[in-house]
Design an enzyme around this catalytic site. Structure first.
Site, PDB file in Angstrom:
ATOM      1  N   GLU A  51       0.816  -1.217   0.000  1.00  0.00           N
ATOM      2  CA  GLU A  51       0.000   0.000   0.000  1.00  0.00           C
ATOM      3  C   GLU A  51       0.850   1.267   0.000  1.00  0.00           C
ATOM      4  O   GLU A  51       0.474   2.273  -0.611  1.00  0.00           O
ATOM      5  CB  GLU A  51      -0.956   0.005   1.197  1.00  0.00           C
ATOM      6  CG  GLU A  51      -2.099  -1.012   1.094  1.00  0.00           C
ATOM      7  CD  GLU A  51      -1.697  -2.435   1.472  1.00  0.00           C
ATOM      8  OE1 GLU A  51      -0.539  -2.661   1.877  1.00  0.00           O
ATOM      9  OE2 GLU A  51      -2.557  -3.342   1.352  1.00  0.00           O
ATOM     10  N   HIS A 120      -9.593  -4.327  11.412  1.00  0.00           N
ATOM     11  CA  HIS A 120     -10.389  -4.254  10.186  1.00  0.00           C
ATOM     12  C   HIS A 120     -11.647  -3.411  10.342  1.00  0.00           C
ATOM     13  O   HIS A 120     -12.491  -3.415   9.453  1.00  0.00           O
ATOM     14  CB  HIS A 120     -10.770  -5.660   9.697  1.00  0.00           C
ATOM     15  CG  HIS A 120      -9.606  -6.443   9.183  1.00  0.00           C
ATOM     16  ND1 HIS A 120      -8.674  -7.016  10.010  1.00  0.00           N
ATOM     17  CD2 HIS A 120      -9.214  -6.735   7.922  1.00  0.00           C
ATOM     18  CE1 HIS A 120      -7.754  -7.643   9.289  1.00  0.00           C
ATOM     19  NE2 HIS A 120      -8.060  -7.479   8.019  1.00  0.00           N
TER      20      HIS A 120
END
Ligand SMILES: Cc1ncc(C[n+]2csc(CCOP(=O)(O)OP(=O)(O)O)c2C)c(N)n1
Ligand SMILES: [Mg+2]
Lengths: 326, 330
Positions: A51, A120
């Site tokens: 990322e 998450h």
């Protein structure tokens, strides 16, 4: 009108823009199959799980005339790219004296409800609101997400599309014809006269449900959906609060130095709005904790329509002259 | 690699070789001036000098075309000048003026000129590597044979972006040069104390790309390695890693009293391997340079720097309210 889900509407926005402008390309650690089918693996790239590299590569490609889209997927994954987001994407247009533009769309799914625990589930948009140089939005409907993504792709700045995980499969009307939703323009999702609820994403729907319930008691609730976080539509928020005299802010994030704090300040630091306030501002937010896993715990952490109703009752009680112990 | 022998001059036109010398000398004189003006309080913040490493930036950029793109580090003046940046606007930026490259918002660590393919110095160690890898992806998608070059230090080679980007560039065969300027120190930390292997270039094997070590004070060695890597990149062969062994002559920054842990004899030894003196000697040996030409070159450079300083001093400071400009693009 036909109905699409929130996530279908988002993908449709991307596809329409990619058809219109060949400079747009898409990078994600997991490529979206229909986009790959239509545009090929060169324009819709499945990448290594890097990322930080993707986030930075988008900056370089944007500075060279492309209009990249990077899909971080869960917002928590972008924390490995914080240098590229905060030090690079947000700052270099300014730091280089505005000599080039960096049109980039970063997509990230936020919020809870999935029982996926703290790494998450998060709603960290306030962290990014605090960084000058990034635009960002958090829509509540398929219509809004499509229109906002299209606008963001055409914008010449890094823009973050925060997308509510809870709303991904929720359906709503989306016209066939081309339209956009402007950045920086709030939407009054329900008009009312007794209290303003400023809510985001999933909590817009919870606020609407709360408004419906309270309407049966003769309480008239206005629901304001800012949609865009930066730039935030202060005028619409202040206008609504001046009309109703009461403000509840509902946010799936914790309250500390957050979006809700910003909205409270927008209302109270403006003399004209402050003068109309009949009660203290009430924030209905998540607990300030990492999001826990077990359903019992997760449900306890997040606000919902019931807590919004309690918040509304509290500001209705706290009218002028009636000191209310919080 | 032997550090005592120089590469023979490649078959390059005399003008090109003289231009290499002129750029290296310009970097050195620019930074000598910047350092003086910094200590005189006319330049603010932090200034990192590249003196001693000039052959790397000039050697690599001499193998590039104008349309190729580079990115730099906190030690960026050399890369700017090697890529052809305007001295007036560079000096004005150091002076914090409106006419500077960044309108006074960047300073020494943030000079960029996208018009010449210089995508910016960068204040974050390894911060530019991913950005310029995106420029490499852009070049590949443009399909016009452009290449992109990442300059970074030995310190940066230990940061995540180096590894992430080498892998993605190798996988996607991006037209990239990764140029590690191994000056043996990251601030006051010796590379020997932070690198598991002596040669950064050896890591290329892990990504299946060429990795070469060159004498970074030998401009022709740097140029030839860059040329091979550029050819490979332009023809679709993908990225290369070039490690240039070099040395910075000055302390990490120009701050008065800045600590320098390095052994003075080590510094002196490297000064004996001055990349500029080496190129000068090679030009003379080939009959491409004489005393008069060198004097003219020096005079022209000093004249250009005087003019740059005069330009900077005559330029207005930004207006305070301009601090609010350019947060967002229109
Ligand atoms: C992420 C980050 N950490 C620390 C610093 C402070 N810092 C600036 S330069 C430098 C050393 C860099 O060494 P190297 O990459 O070898 O480049 P050199 O200075 O030798 O050219 C450090 C630690 C920084 N700018 N960015
Ligand atoms: Mg170093």
């Amino acid at each position: 009108m036909r109905e699409l889900t929130y996530s279908e509407a988002a993908v449709e926005a991307v596809a329409e823009e990619m058809r219109r402008d060949p400079k747009i390309f898409y990078m994600s650690t997991d490529a979206i199959a229909p986009l790959v089918r239509e545009f090929g693996a060169e324009r819709v790239r499945a990448t290594p799980i890097t990322e930080a590299a993707l986030t930075g590569m988008a900056i370089g490609a944007a500075g060279c005339g492309f209009r990249p889209i990077v899909d971080w997927r869960q917002v928590t994954f972008c924390f490995v790219a914080m240098d590229q987001i905060v030090n690079q994407a947000a700052k270099i247009h300014y730091m280089f004296g505005g000599q080039v533009t960096f049109p980039i769309l970063y997509r990230a799914s936020v919020g809870g409800g999935g029982l996926t625990a703290a790494q998450h589930s998060q709603s960290p948009y306030s962290m990014f609101m605090n960084v000058a140089g990034l635009k960002m939005f958090l829509p509540s409907t398929p219509y809004d997400i499509k229109g906002l993504i299209k606008t963001a792709i055409r914008d010449n700045n890094p823009v973050i599309s925060f997308e509510s995980g809870r709303l991904m499969t929720r359906k709503g009307p989306v016209p066939e014809e081309d339209y956009t939703v402007p950045l920086g323009k709030a939407d009054i999702k329900r008009e009312g006269s007794d209290v303003t609820v400023v809510a985001l994403a999933w909590l817009v729907h919870e606020a609407l449900a709360a408004a419906e319930e309270l309407a049966r008691e003769g309480i008239s609730v206005e629901v304001v959906d800012p949609r865009t976080l930066v730039p935030l539509d202060r005028e619409t928020i202040r206008g609504s609060v001046q009309k109703t005299g009461r403000l509840v802010i509902a946010d799936e994030a914790g309250p500390t130095a957050g979006f809700s704090a910003e909205v409270a300040a927008i209302a109270t630091e403006d003399p004209a709005t402050f003068a109309r306030l009949k009660a203290p501002v009430k924030r209905v937010c998540a607990l300030q904790v990492p999001i826990p896993y077990s359903p019992v715990l997760e449900n306890h952490v997040f606000p919902d329509r019931q807590r919004i109703i309690e918040g509304i009752r509290e500001v209705l009680r706290g009218g002028a002259g009636q000191a209310s112990a919080a | 690699m032997s550090l005592s022998t120089q590469s023979p001059a490649p078959n390059l036109p005399p003008d090109k070789q003289r231009e290499m010398l002129r750029r290296m000398l310009t970097i050195r004189r620019f930074e000598e001036r910047a350092s003086d003006d910094y200590l005189a309080g006319k330049i603010y913040g932090v200034v990192h000098c590249y003196i001693g490493e000039e052959a790397v930036a000039v050697g690599v950029c001499s193998a590039l075309d104008r349309g190729d793109r580079i990115i730099s580090t906190h030690r960026g003046h050399g890369h700017c000048i090697a890529k052809g940046a305007d001295l007036n606007r560079m000096m004005a930026e150091l002076y914090g003026r409106q006419t500077g490259y960044c309108k006074g918002k960047g300073g020494s660590m943030h000079i960029a000129d996208f018009g010449i393919g210089m995508l910016g110095a960068n204040g974050i160690v390894a911060g530019g590597i991913a950005i310029v890898t995106g420029a490499g992806l852009a070049a590949k998608m443009e399909g016009k044979g452009g290449v992109a070059v990442s300059f970074f230090g030995d310190g940066a080679s230990n940061a995540g972006p180096f590894h992430e980007c080498l892998n993605i560039a190798a996988t996607w065969k991006l037209p990239m040069l990764y140029v590690c300027e191994n000056n043996m120190y990251a601030a006051n930390t010796a590379a020997a104390a932070t690198h598991a292997l002596g040669d950064v270039a050896a890591r290329a094997a892990g990504y299946g790309i060429p990795g070469v070590v060159v004498d970074g004070n030998d401009i022709f060695a740097v140029y030839q390695a860059a040329n091979r890597a550029v050819d490979r990149a332009r023809s679709g062969g993908g990225p290369s890693l070039i490690e240039c062994k070099t040395y910075r002559w000055r302390a990490h920054t120009e701050r008065r009293g800045m600590a320098d842990v390095r052994d003075p004899s080590e510094i002196e030894a490297w000064k004996g391997r001055d990349p500029i003196a080496q190129l000068e000697r090679q030009l003379r040996e080939q009959g491409y340079l004489d005393d008069a030409e060198l004097q003219t070159m020096e005079r022209d450079i000093l004249g250009a720097l005087e003019a740059a300083v005069a330009f900077a001093e005559a330029s207005p400071f930004p207006l305070p309210q301009q601090a609010a400009d350019d947060v967002f693009a229109a």
